[in-house]
Design a protein around this motif. Structure first.
Motif, mmCIF file in Angstrom:
data_model
loop_
_atom_site.group_PDB
_atom_site.id
_atom_site.type_symbol
_atom_site.label_atom_id
_atom_site.label_comp_id
_atom_site.label_asym_id
_atom_site.label_seq_id
_atom_site.Cartn_x
_atom_site.Cartn_y
_atom_site.Cartn_z
ATOM 1 N N PHE A 129 0.829 -1.218 0.000
ATOM 2 C CA PHE A 129 0.000 0.000 0.000
ATOM 3 C C PHE A 129 0.863 1.269 0.000
ATOM 4 O O PHE A 129 0.582 2.225 -0.711
ATOM 5 C CB PHE A 129 -0.902 0.054 1.243
ATOM 6 N N THR A 130 1.918 1.261 0.835
ATOM 7 C CA THR A 130 2.749 2.469 0.966
ATOM 8 C C THR A 130 3.397 2.822 -0.365
ATOM 9 O O THR A 130 3.251 3.942 -0.874
ATOM 10 C CB THR A 130 3.862 2.258 2.025
ATOM 11 N N GLU B 57 10.282 -4.147 -6.436
ATOM 12 C CA GLU B 57 9.680 -5.081 -5.474
ATOM 13 C C GLU B 57 10.428 -6.410 -5.562
ATOM 14 O O GLU B 57 10.543 -6.996 -6.639
ATOM 15 C CB GLU B 57 8.186 -5.258 -5.807
ATOM 16 N N SER B 58 10.900 -6.891 -4.412
ATOM 17 C CA SER B 58 11.728 -8.106 -4.449
ATOM 18 C C SER B 58 10.903 -9.340 -4.801
ATOM 19 O O SER B 58 11.429 -10.292 -5.355
ATOM 20 C CB SER B 58 12.461 -8.305 -3.127
ATOM 21 N N ALA C 117 2.621 -7.612 3.595
ATOM 22 C CA ALA C 117 1.427 -7.591 4.458
ATOM 23 C C ALA C 117 0.190 -7.089 3.712
ATOM 24 O O ALA C 117 -0.938 -7.412 4.082
ATOM 25 C CB ALA C 117 1.700 -6.695 5.668
ATOM 26 N N SER C 118 0.401 -6.317 2.642
ATOM 27 C CA SER C 118 -0.743 -5.639 2.012
ATOM 28 C C SER C 118 -1.777 -6.587 1.405
ATOM 29 O O SER C 118 -2.937 -6.206 1.280
ATOM 30 C CB SER C 118 -0.249 -4.627 0.976
ATOM 31 N N ASN D 31 -3.551 -9.095 5.001
ATOM 32 C CA ASN D 31 -4.125 -8.584 6.251
ATOM 33 C C ASN D 31 -5.620 -8.861 6.368
ATOM 34 O O ASN D 31 -6.237 -9.463 5.496
ATOM 35 C CB ASN D 31 -3.820 -7.086 6.370
ATOM 36 N N GLY D 32 -6.193 -8.353 7.478
ATOM 37 C CA GLY D 32 -7.612 -8.587 7.748
ATOM 38 C C GLY D 32 -8.554 -7.691 6.950
ATOM 39 O O GLY D 32 -9.768 -7.865 6.999
ATOM 40 N N MET E 284 -9.151 -4.573 7.522
ATOM 41 C CA MET E 284 -9.846 -3.636 8.416
ATOM 42 C C MET E 284 -9.263 -2.240 8.211
ATOM 43 O O MET E 284 -8.054 -2.036 8.402
ATOM 44 C CB MET E 284 -9.675 -4.059 9.864
ATOM 45 N N VAL F 285 16.150 -4.817 -3.974
ATOM 46 C CA VAL F 285 17.156 -3.773 -3.773
ATOM 47 C C VAL F 285 18.192 -4.306 -2.783
ATOM 48 O O VAL F 285 17.836 -4.759 -1.686
ATOM 49 C CB VAL F 285 16.508 -2.473 -3.250
ATOM 50 N N SER G 50 8.136 -1.672 5.254
ATOM 51 C CA SER G 50 7.379 -2.104 6.436
ATOM 52 C C SER G 50 8.040 -3.267 7.185
ATOM 53 O O SER G 50 9.227 -3.214 7.487
ATOM 54 C CB SER G 50 5.963 -2.458 5.966
ATOM 55 N N GLY H 219 -0.023 -2.757 12.723
ATOM 56 C CA GLY H 219 -1.314 -3.434 12.556
ATOM 57 C C GLY H 219 -2.451 -2.508 12.179
ATOM 58 O O GLY H 219 -3.588 -2.932 12.050
ATOM 59 N N GLY I 262 -2.264 -0.573 9.312
ATOM 60 C CA GLY I 262 -1.605 -0.041 8.109
ATOM 61 C C GLY I 262 -2.460 0.076 6.866
ATOM 62 O O GLY I 262 -2.029 0.725 5.916
ATOM 63 N N VAL I 263 -3.636 -0.560 6.815
ATOM 64 C CA VAL I 263 -4.374 -0.517 5.546
ATOM 65 C C VAL I 263 -4.641 0.939 5.177
ATOM 66 O O VAL I 263 -4.333 1.390 4.072
ATOM 67 C CB VAL I 263 -5.684 -1.325 5.627
HETATM 68 C C1 LIG Z 1 -1.725 -10.966 9.089
HETATM 69 C C2 LIG Z 1 -1.831 -9.465 9.082
HETATM 70 C C3 LIG Z 1 -3.054 -8.865 9.353
HETATM 71 C C4 LIG Z 1 -3.175 -7.473 9.334
HETATM 72 N N1 LIG Z 1 -4.420 -6.917 9.480
HETATM 73 C C5 LIG Z 1 -4.569 -5.571 9.342
HETATM 74 C C6 LIG Z 1 -5.868 -5.001 9.345
HETATM 75 O O1 LIG Z 1 -6.891 -5.685 9.387
HETATM 76 N N2 LIG Z 1 -5.953 -3.641 9.271
HETATM 77 C C7 LIG Z 1 -4.845 -2.843 9.166
HETATM 78 O O2 LIG Z 1 -4.987 -1.618 9.111
HETATM 79 N N3 LIG Z 1 -3.600 -3.382 9.093
HETATM 80 C C8 LIG Z 1 -3.443 -4.720 9.154
HETATM 81 N N4 LIG Z 1 -2.207 -5.273 9.036
HETATM 82 C C9 LIG Z 1 -1.056 -4.386 8.748
HETATM 83 C C10 LIG Z 1 -1.038 -3.941 7.275
HETATM 84 O O3 LIG Z 1 -1.262 -5.040 6.423
HETATM 85 C C11 LIG Z 1 0.329 -3.326 6.970
HETATM 86 O O4 LIG Z 1 0.574 -2.288 7.899
HETATM 87 C C12 LIG Z 1 0.406 -2.730 5.574
HETATM 88 O O5 LIG Z 1 0.024 -3.673 4.610
HETATM 89 C C13 LIG Z 1 1.824 -2.240 5.298
HETATM 90 O O6 LIG Z 1 1.907 -1.918 3.931
HETATM 91 P P1 LIG Z 1 3.321 -1.585 3.308
HETATM 92 O O7 LIG Z 1 3.088 -1.276 1.877
HETATM 93 O O8 LIG Z 1 3.992 -0.536 4.114
HETATM 94 O O9 LIG Z 1 4.182 -2.908 3.491
HETATM 95 P P2 LIG Z 1 4.045 -4.363 2.827
HETATM 96 O O10 LIG Z 1 2.714 -4.593 2.233
HETATM 97 O O11 LIG Z 1 4.528 -5.339 3.840
HETATM 98 O O12 LIG Z 1 5.041 -4.286 1.602
HETATM 99 C C14 LIG Z 1 6.427 -4.182 1.762
HETATM 100 C C15 LIG Z 1 7.058 -4.757 0.488
HETATM 101 O O13 LIG Z 1 8.437 -4.407 0.461
HETATM 102 C C16 LIG Z 1 9.096 -5.424 -0.254
HETATM 103 N N5 LIG Z 1 10.531 -5.332 0.035
HETATM 104 C C17 LIG Z 1 11.147 -5.455 1.241
HETATM 105 N N6 LIG Z 1 12.484 -5.295 1.097
HETATM 106 C C18 LIG Z 1 12.705 -5.066 -0.232
HETATM 107 C C19 LIG Z 1 13.887 -4.842 -0.990
HETATM 108 N N7 LIG Z 1 15.109 -4.820 -0.429
HETATM 109 N N8 LIG Z 1 13.764 -4.651 -2.326
HETATM 110 C C20 LIG Z 1 12.550 -4.663 -2.931
HETATM 111 N N9 LIG Z 1 11.391 -4.888 -2.240
HETATM 112 C C21 LIG Z 1 11.479 -5.087 -0.905
HETATM 113 C C22 LIG Z 1 8.451 -6.700 0.270
HETATM 114 O O14 LIG Z 1 8.649 -7.786 -0.625
HETATM 115 C C23 LIG Z 1 6.989 -6.268 0.402
HETATM 116 O O15 LIG Z 1 6.219 -6.655 -0.714
HETATM 117 C C24 LIG Z 1 -2.035 -6.657 9.063
HETATM 118 C C25 LIG Z 1 -0.803 -7.263 8.801
HETATM 119 C C26 LIG Z 1 -0.686 -8.650 8.803
HETATM 120 C C27 LIG Z 1 0.634 -9.284 8.495
#
Ligand SMILES: Cc1cc2nc3c(=O)[nH]c(=O)nc-3n(C[C@H](O)[C@H](O)[C@H](O)COP(=O)(O)OP(=O)(O)OC[C@H]3O[C@@H](n4cnc5c(N)ncnc54)[C@H](O)[C@@H]3O)c2cc1C
Length: 432
Positions: A37-38, A57-58, A65-66, A69-70, A72, A208, A241, A372, A374-375
C-alpha cells in the motif's frame, strides 16, 4: 476441502500481469522500494505529478502484508488517546487523530477515483472488552475523543451487545461507525493498476541490495543496486514495512518485525453468519495479544491474531492454525464444527514507540511503523510523503516526531527478544 496453507484473499483477486523481462531504466526521478500500500500509493501520486517512477519489489505486487491482512480500515492509532496526549500533548494528538480519520477518506477516495472493485464498505468497527476494567475505560475514552477530537464513539453495554456480536464472553463494546472493511488483495492489485495507469513502472522480482549516494549524473542522487542490475534515482522512497532489510540498515534498526496469522472457515450459512456478526463489523478485542475478526464478503469467518510472535514460516503458520481455531471457538462456540479452509501469516512492523513514522532518514524518504493499523495509514502516508517530495506544503503530524531506536541502541535488526516480548504481552493481558 483440506486445510490450505495459503492466503485466502489471493484466491479472490487478479493481479496485473508482470513485466518480468522488462529492463530497468538507467535513470529515474524516484525509485520506490516495496509494492505494498505504501509504495504503490506513493508511486501513483508521484507519477500523477509527472515524475518518472520505478517501483522495485523483491517478490510480486502486494506480496507483503498488504495482501495478507484482515482488510480492516481502522480509525485511531494503536496507542490509546490518553497515552498519545501524555506523549505529544493535546494539539499534536488532535492533529494525529484528525489524520487517522482522514486516512479512511483517503482510501475511499482512491477506490472511487480508480474504480477499484474491492468490497469497500463503511461497516464500522467494534472493539470488545475482555475485562470489566477495559469496558469501564471505554466510556472515559469516548468522552475524551468526543471532547478533544469531536468524533463520536458509541459505548455498547453488555446487555446490548447481542445486537453487535453473537458471543457472550465480553464485558461490552465500543463502536466507531467511520471504520471500514475491504478485500486487501483486490485493493492492492487495484492500487498497482492505478499506479501503472498514472505512468509508474513496477519491477517485480527486483530486490534492492544496496543504496549509495552518487553524484555522477550531474546532481545529488542515489545508485541503487538490485538483483537485476543497477539504476540511478534522484530520490528514494522506502515502503518496506515489516520486510525492511539490510538495504536500509538505519531503518531496519528502528523496526521490529512481528508475525500475525489468520484462519478462515468454510463459507457459513447465512443465518449463522448473521448471528455471529449482525452488523458485519470489523471486530477486535481489548487485549495486547489481541484477536481480530470479521466476515469475508463470501461469509467465511476470518479470525486473526498474534498466535506466534515470530514472522511467518511453515512451522509458525501450521501452529497458528490450531491456536487460532481454539481462540475462535472460545469466542464463538457456534463454530466448533466449522471447517478451517485457509491459514496464512504475514509480518507487520512495530516501531519501538508503537507509532507510525514518516519523513527522511539518511537522506531517503520513508513511511513505516503502522503496528497493525496499516491498511488506511500506509495508503495515506504513501500519498502524503509523495506530495511532500513533489514540493507541496503538507499537513502530516507524523513527520518530525521523535523516531526512537531500541533502548541503549541494543538492536541490530535481528529480533532475538521476540519470545520475551510475547511473554511480556501475555503477562500484561493477565494483570491489566
Ligand atoms: C496478518 C496481518 C493482518 C493485518 N491486518 C490488518 C488489518 O486488518 N488492518 C490494518 O490496518 N492493518 C493490518 N495489518 C497491517 C497492514 O497489512 C500493513 O501495515 C500494511 O500492509 C503495510 O503496507 P506496506 O506497503 O507498508 O508494506 P508491505 O505490504 O509489507 O510491503 C512491503 C514490500 O516491500 C518489499 N521489500 C522489502 N524489502 C525489499 C527490498 N530490499 N527490495 C525490494 N522490495 C522489498 C516486500 O517484498 C513487500 O512486498 C495486518 C498485517 C498482517 C501481516
Amino acid at each position: 476441502m483440506p486445510l490450505q496453507e495459503h492466503n485466502y484473499w489471493l484466491t479472490t483477486a487478479q493481479f496485473p500481469a508482470a513485466h518480468a523481462s522488462h529492463p530497468l531504466p538507467e535513470i529515474v526521478d524516484v525509485a520506490v522500494i516495496g509494492a505494498g500500500f505504501t509504495g504503490l500509493s506513493a508511486a501513483r501520486t508521484l507519477a500523477k505529478r509527472g515524475a518518472k517512477v520505478a517501483l522495485l519489489e523483491s517478490e510480486t505486487i502486494g506480496w507483503g502484508a498488504s495482501s495478507r491482512n484482515g482488510g480492516m480500515v481502522l480509525t485511531g492509532l494503536k496507542l490509546g488517546v490518553n497515552k498519545l496526549i501524555s506523549m505529544y500533548g493535546r494539539e499534536l494528538t488532535q492533529r494525529m487523530y484528525a489524520a487517522s480519520l482522514a486516512t479512511i477518506d483517503c482510501v475511499e477516495q482512491i477506490i472511487r477515483d480508480e474504480a477499484i472493485d474491492c468490497d469497500f464498505s463503511r461497516c464500522g468497527h467494534l472493539e470488545v472488552a475482555c475485562k470489566q476494567r477495559h469496558f469501564d475505560d471505554y466510556a472515559r475514552q469516548a468522552e475524551v475523543i468526543a471532547r478533544e477530537f469531536h468524533h463520536t464513539l458509541r459505548v455498547v453495554p453488555k446487555n446490548e451487545l447481542s445486537a453487535e456480536i453473537g458471543s457472550n464472553i465480553y464485558y461490552g463494546g465500543m463502536v466507531d461507525e467511520v471504520s471500514s472493511g475491504l478485500n486487501p488483495a483486490r485493493y492492492v492489485a487495484g492500487l498497482a493498476r492505478a499506479a501503472r495507469k498514472a505512468g509508474a513502472e513496477i519491477f517485480e522480482h527486483t530486490r534492492v541490495e544496496r543504496i549509495e549516494r552518487d553524484f555522477r549524473q550531474g546532481g545529488a542522487g542515489w545508485r541503487i543496486s538490485t538483483s537485476r542490475g543497477a539504476l540511478w534515482a534522484h530520490e528514494v522512497f522506502v515502503g518496506t514495512s515489516g520486510y525492511t532489510g539490510r538495504a536500509t540498515p538505519a531503518l531496519q534498526k528502528k523496526l521490529i518485525p512481528i508475525g500475525s496469522f489468520i484462519i478462515t472457515t468454510e463459507i457459513l450459512p447465512e443465518k449463522l453468519a448473521l448471528e455471529l456478526s449482525p452488523r458485519n463489523r470489523m471486530i477486535y478485542d481489548s487485549k495486547n495479544y489481541l484477536y481480530y475478526y470479521r466476515l469475508t464478503p463470501d461469509r467465511r469467518m476470518l479470525f486473526g491474531g498474534r498466535a506466534a510472535f515470530f514472522p511467518e514460516t511453515d512451522q509458525t503458520v501450521r501452529q497458528s492454525a490450531a491456536i487460532l481455531r481454539r481462540g475462535m471457538i472460545d469466542v464463538y462456540p457456534q463454530l466448533s464444527d466449522a471447517k478451517i479452509d485457509y491459514v496464512w501469516g504475514g509480518t507487520l512492523d512495530f516501531a519501538f514507540d508503537i507509532m507510525p513514522h514518516a519523513g527522511q532518514l539518511d537522506g531517503m524518504y520513508y513511511a513505516v511503523g503502522y503496528a497493525g493499523h496499516g491498511v488506511a495509514m500506509a495508503t495515506y502516508q504513501g500519498q502524503k510523503i509523495a506530495e511532500l517530495m513533489a514540493g507541496d506544503k503538507v499537513e502530516n503530524p507524523f513527520v518530525g516526531i521523535k523516531f526512537p531506536g531500541a533502548p541503549l541502541g541494543l538492536y541490530s535488526g535481528n529480533p532475538w527478544f521476540l519470545p520475551l516480548a510475547g511473554a511480556w504481552y501475555k503477562f500484561l493481558d493477565w494483570v491489566t
